[in-house]
Design an enzyme around this catalytic site. Structure first.
Site, PDB file in Angstrom:
ATOM      1  N   ASP A  29       0.881  -1.255   0.076  1.00  0.00           N
ATOM      2  CA  ASP A  29      -0.035  -0.078  -0.024  1.00  0.00           C
ATOM      3  C   ASP A  29       0.781   1.259   0.012  1.00  0.00           C
ATOM      4  OD1 ASP A  29      -3.149   0.636   1.113  1.00  0.00           O
ATOM      5  OD2 ASP A  29      -1.643   2.073   1.008  1.00  0.00           O
ATOM      6  N   ASN A  84     -12.768  -3.043   2.313  1.00  0.00           N
ATOM      7  CA  ASN A  84     -13.745  -1.989   2.499  1.00  0.00           C
ATOM      8  C   ASN A  84     -14.566  -1.956   1.349  1.00  0.00           C
ATOM      9  OD1 ASN A  84     -12.454  -0.856   4.740  1.00  0.00           O
ATOM     10  ND2 ASN A  84     -10.919  -0.023   3.637  1.00  0.00           N
ATOM     11  N   HIS A  97     -10.323  -5.408  -3.697  1.00  0.00           N
ATOM     12  CA  HIS A  97      -8.904  -5.633  -3.008  1.00  0.00           C
ATOM     13  C   HIS A  97      -9.209  -5.875  -1.570  1.00  0.00           C
ATOM     14  CE1 HIS A  97      -9.756  -1.305  -2.845  1.00  0.00           C
ATOM     15  NE2 HIS A  97      -9.062  -1.365  -1.522  1.00  0.00           N
ATOM     16  N   HIS A  99      -7.032  -5.573   2.010  1.00  0.00           N
ATOM     17  CA  HIS A  99      -5.943  -5.193   2.914  1.00  0.00           C
ATOM     18  C   HIS A  99      -5.315  -6.155   3.691  1.00  0.00           C
ATOM     19  CE1 HIS A  99      -6.835  -0.828   2.065  1.00  0.00           C
ATOM     20  NE2 HIS A  99      -7.765  -1.305   1.878  1.00  0.00           N
TER      21      HIS A  99
HETATM   22  P1  AMP Z   1      -9.639   1.240   0.021  1.00  0.00           P
HETATM   23  O1  AMP Z   1      -9.857   2.520   0.974  1.00  0.00           O
HETATM   24  O2  AMP Z   1     -10.086  -0.017   0.697  1.00  0.00           O
HETATM   25  O3  AMP Z   1     -10.352   1.245  -1.223  1.00  0.00           O
HETATM   26  O4  AMP Z   1      -8.085   1.208   0.035  1.00  0.00           O
HETATM   27  C1  AMP Z   1      -7.537   1.866  -1.322  1.00  0.00           C
HETATM   28  C2  AMP Z   1      -6.085   1.682  -0.706  1.00  0.00           C
HETATM   29  O5  AMP Z   1      -5.440   1.777  -1.992  1.00  0.00           O
HETATM   30  C3  AMP Z   1      -5.680   2.884   0.193  1.00  0.00           C
HETATM   31  O6  AMP Z   1      -5.102   2.158   1.384  1.00  0.00           O
HETATM   32  C4  AMP Z   1      -4.374   3.564  -0.722  1.00  0.00           C
HETATM   33  O7  AMP Z   1      -3.305   3.968   0.189  1.00  0.00           O
HETATM   34  C5  AMP Z   1      -3.921   2.643  -1.659  1.00  0.00           C
HETATM   35  N1  AMP Z   1      -3.550   3.034  -2.752  1.00  0.00           N
HETATM   36  C6  AMP Z   1      -4.022   4.104  -3.786  1.00  0.00           C
HETATM   37  N2  AMP Z   1      -3.353   4.108  -4.873  1.00  0.00           N
HETATM   38  C7  AMP Z   1      -2.065   3.459  -4.918  1.00  0.00           C
HETATM   39  C8  AMP Z   1      -1.409   2.950  -5.565  1.00  0.00           C
HETATM   40  N3  AMP Z   1      -1.005   3.422  -6.763  1.00  0.00           N
HETATM   41  N4  AMP Z   1      -0.308   1.974  -5.183  1.00  0.00           N
HETATM   42  C9  AMP Z   1      -0.370   1.453  -4.042  1.00  0.00           C
HETATM   43  N5  AMP Z   1      -1.424   1.807  -3.076  1.00  0.00           N
HETATM   44  C10 AMP Z   1      -2.540   2.597  -3.522  1.00  0.00           C
END
Ligand code: AMP
Ligand code: ZN
Length: 111
Positions: A29, A84, A97, A99
């Site tokens: 992340d 989420n 996805h 976490h």
């Molecule tokens: P969510 O809030 O569950 O949709 O999580 C999205 C996650 O993706 C967040 O924790 C962001 O920090 C992460 N994220 C967004 N863009 C990227 C990226 N380009 N590379 C890695 N992680 C990302």
């Protein structure tokens, strides 16, 4: 294709890849909330958990998370998996996805 995670899965956008299988990619992340904060995602696009009706893929995502936790050596101490889902679930990237958070005590906090 405008989905950032599809682009990451297709290697059109750079990311920190920690593992990959035929169906999944595991990346770090970009904004870690714990010493270990990985994202496990299917390469195939589903905008959220609700849109995915492929039980074998969903099971595979959990198996992948377990294997990654074992590889990282956090399977004994423990870890947390979070999906989420949609706006009120706090989803910000609309490509399914999971976490994986580990490396600190997470008890009592929801991620
Ligand atoms: P969510 O809030 O569950 O949709 O999580 C999205 C996650 O993706 C967040 O924790 C962001 O920090 C992460 N994220 C967004 N863009 C990227 C990226 N380009 N590379 C890695 N992680 C990302
Ligand atoms: Zn996508």
């Amino acid at each position: 294709m405008s989905c950032i995670f599809c682009k990451i899965a297709a290697k059109e956008v750079k990311s920190s890849v920690v593992g990959e299988t035929e169906r999944f990619i595991v990346i770090k992340d970009i904004n870690p909330q714990a010493p270990t904060h990985l994202l496990i995602m299917p390469k195939e696009h589903f905008s959220s958990l609700v849109e995915c009706n492929d039980g074998s893929l969903l099971g595979g995502m959990l198996e992948t998370a377990k294997a990654v936790a074992k590889d990282l050596g956090v399977d004994e101490r423990g870890f947390r998996l979070i999906i989420n889902t949609k706006e009120e679930g706090g989803q910000t990237v609309f490509h399914l996805h999971m976490h994986l958070l580990a490396g600190r005590a997470l008890a009592g906090k929801m991620g």
